[in-house]
Design a protein around this motif. Structure first.
Motif, short mmCIF file in Angstrom:
data_model
loop_
_atom_site.label_atom_id
_atom_site.label_comp_id
_atom_site.label_asym_id
_atom_site.label_seq_id
_atom_site.Cartn_x
_atom_site.Cartn_y
_atom_site.Cartn_z
N ALA A 268 31.02 84.84 42.09
CA ALA A 268 30.93 83.47 42.62
C ALA A 268 29.47 83.05 42.72
N ARG A 269 29.27 81.74 42.68
CA ARG A 269 27.91 81.19 42.77
C ARG A 269 27.91 80.12 43.87
N TYR A 270 26.90 80.15 44.74
CA TYR A 270 26.80 79.21 45.87
C TYR A 270 25.45 78.52 45.80
N THR A 271 25.41 77.28 46.28
CA THR A 271 24.21 76.46 46.18
C THR A 271 23.63 76.14 47.56
N ILE A 272 22.36 76.47 47.72
CA ILE A 272 21.61 75.97 48.89
C ILE A 272 20.91 74.71 48.41
N PRO A 273 21.29 73.53 48.94
CA PRO A 273 20.65 72.29 48.49
C PRO A 273 19.14 72.31 48.77
N GLY A 274 18.37 71.77 47.81
CA GLY A 274 16.93 71.70 47.98
C GLY A 274 16.55 71.09 49.32
N LYS A 275 17.36 70.14 49.77
CA LYS A 275 17.09 69.45 51.05
C LYS A 275 17.00 70.45 52.20
N PHE A 276 17.85 71.49 52.17
CA PHE A 276 17.84 72.50 53.24
C PHE A 276 16.55 73.31 53.20
N ILE A 277 15.95 73.41 51.99
CA ILE A 277 14.77 74.27 51.81
C ILE A 277 13.48 73.52 52.19
N ASN A 278 13.58 72.18 52.29
CA ASN A 278 12.46 71.43 52.86
C ASN A 278 12.64 71.52 54.38
N TYR A 279 12.23 72.67 54.95
CA TYR A 279 12.70 73.05 56.28
C TYR A 279 12.11 72.19 57.39
N SER A 280 10.79 72.09 57.47
CA SER A 280 10.21 71.32 58.59
C SER A 280 8.73 71.05 58.31
N LEU A 281 8.12 70.25 59.15
CA LEU A 281 6.66 70.10 59.08
C LEU A 281 6.04 71.46 59.38
N LEU A 282 4.89 71.74 58.73
CA LEU A 282 4.17 72.96 59.10
C LEU A 282 3.62 72.79 60.51
N ASP A 283 3.11 71.55 60.75
CA ASP A 283 2.46 71.31 62.04
C ASP A 283 2.72 69.84 62.41
N GLU A 284 3.17 69.60 63.62
CA GLU A 284 3.51 68.22 64.05
C GLU A 284 2.35 67.25 63.80
N SER A 285 1.12 67.80 63.74
CA SER A 285 -0.04 66.88 63.63
C SER A 285 -0.34 66.50 62.18
N ASP A 286 0.35 67.15 61.22
CA ASP A 286 0.08 66.84 59.80
C ASP A 286 1.40 66.47 59.10
N PRO A 287 1.69 65.19 58.96
CA PRO A 287 2.98 64.75 58.39
C PRO A 287 3.09 64.95 56.88
N THR A 288 2.06 65.49 56.26
CA THR A 288 2.14 65.59 54.79
C THR A 288 2.47 67.01 54.31
N THR A 289 2.31 68.02 55.17
CA THR A 289 2.51 69.40 54.72
C THR A 289 3.77 69.98 55.34
N CYS A 290 4.67 70.47 54.47
CA CYS A 290 5.97 70.98 54.95
C CYS A 290 6.11 72.47 54.64
N PHE A 291 7.03 73.08 55.38
CA PHE A 291 7.22 74.53 55.43
C PHE A 291 8.54 74.88 54.75
N GLY A 292 8.53 75.90 53.90
CA GLY A 292 9.73 76.21 53.11
C GLY A 292 10.78 77.00 53.87
N GLY A 293 12.05 76.72 53.57
CA GLY A 293 13.16 77.44 54.17
C GLY A 293 13.43 78.76 53.47
N LEU A 294 12.90 78.91 52.25
CA LEU A 294 12.93 80.19 51.52
C LEU A 294 11.54 80.79 51.65
#
Ligand SMILES: COc1ccc(CN)cc1O
Length: 332
Positions: A268-294
């Motif tokens: 079987a093959r399962y998909t983690i949507p890319g949206k889930f992997i755009n996990y969160s901001l790295l730091d609340e003070s920088d809205p441009t840099t995000c942290f990976g869910g993988l």
């Protein structure tokens, strides 16, 4: 018996908290159900006030059914270097309508700062194998092990969701919570974890690579920590992604379009949507840099398949009857 409990994500799906009733009259605490550990421990009235910041406290002196386990202690530390320790009571514990009358409730007399700062988390309910429970001198059983013989089926299931409440069910596989077939795979419980073989992976428009690796299904870990070479190959598909040496983690521009991540279980093959992997901001003070869910696993010899992966599927934790335990995955 069977039962169902609603579980609610904290901000960014950092963890999922589930109400648990303890004692008589019932004291309700919100616990982090953790298939990566095997202690049921709670914030308690025995903690110094400096260690508590809003958490609900279990007070055994207010429960007519609480009994101290004389001489018993526990002491646990987690992969993120957080830790806690204390003494042990037995009391009635009810999860989603399923009750066990003499569950070991490990009360904290010390918690590390990560737990003190985690203001809505009143403790953990371990759902890995009882072989790694930390109570001494006499090891205790997990809630699942204790209720197993009374369950209609020897299973519990996780239906975690992206930024929405889900459910943990005990003793029943609810067909309304998944589509298609459940694919089962054997579990190697020798390290006390729900360890299984991931059959391979793929992402974006790459073809699926049948390169198996071992991993544990861990509801108590936020992200998915996978073999470093796979994480590297994934983020090479993301323009501007880099391995932040300070964090030891991949970050990327928040407006990146992340490829989906495919993982295999058996055929079987399962998909983690890319949206889930755009996990969160790295730091609340920088809205441009995000942290990976993988993220790369720390070379511990197996992957840690946490909520980022689990929330894309319906997962059956099956103790098996005579046979070995197994994990089931289904689309939803
Ligand atoms: C600091 O918070 C936690 C530490 C470790 C675990 C278990 N993986 C769960 C937590 O909520």
């Amino acid at each position: 018996d069977s039962g169902s409990a609603k579980t609610t994500p904290e901000k960014d799906d950092l963890e999922y908290l589930t109400p648990v009733s303890i004692g008589t009259p019932p004291q309700v605490l919100n616990l982090d159900f953790d298939s990566g550990s095997s202690d049921l421990w709670v914030f308690s009235s025995e903690l110094p006030q400096s260690s508590v910041s809003g958490q609900s406290l279990y007070d055994p002196s207010k429960s007519s059914t609480a009994e101290e386990v004389q001489g018993a202690t526990w002491n646990i530390s987690y992969g993120d270097q957080s830790s806690s320790n204390g003494i042990v009571y037995r009391d009635v514990v009810n999860v989603g309508g399923v009750e066990f009358k003499s569950q070991a409730v490990e009360i904290a007399t010390t918690v590390s700062s990560q737990f003190t700062r985690d203001t809505n988390n009143d403790g953990l309910l371990g759902l890995a194998f009882s072989s790694i429970n930390t109570v001494q001198p006499q090891q205790e059983k997990t809630f699942f092990d204790n209720i197993l013989s009374n369950l209609d089926a020897p299973v519990w299931t996780a239906d975690l969701k992206y930024h929405a409440p889900g459910t943990y069910d005990f003793g029943v596989i609810d067909k309304s919570k998944y589509t298609g077939d459940i694919t089962y795979t054997d579990v190697d419980q020798s390290d006390g974890f729900w360890m299984f073989d991931v059959a391979g992976y793929g992402f974006g428009n790459s073809t699926f690579k049948a390169a198996p690796f071992k991993g544990i299904a861990d509801t108590g870990t936020t992200l998915a920590m996978i073999p470093a070479e796979i994480a590297g190959a994934y983020y090479r598909q993301v323009k501007g992604a880099k391995l932040d040496s300070q964090q030891g983690a991949y970050v990327f521009p928040c407006d990146s379009v992340l490829p989906d991540f495919i993982f295999g279980v058996g055929n079987a093959r399962y998909t983690i949507p890319g949206k889930f992997i755009n996990y969160s901001l790295l730091d609340e003070s920088d809205p441009t840099t995000c942290f990976g869910g993988l993220q790369p696993d720390m070379g511990i010899g197996f992957a840690i398949l946490g909520d980022i992966l689990l929330k894309s599927t319906f997962v059956v934790f099956d103790a098996g009857t005579e046979s070995t335990p197994r994990l089931g995955f289904a689309k939803k």
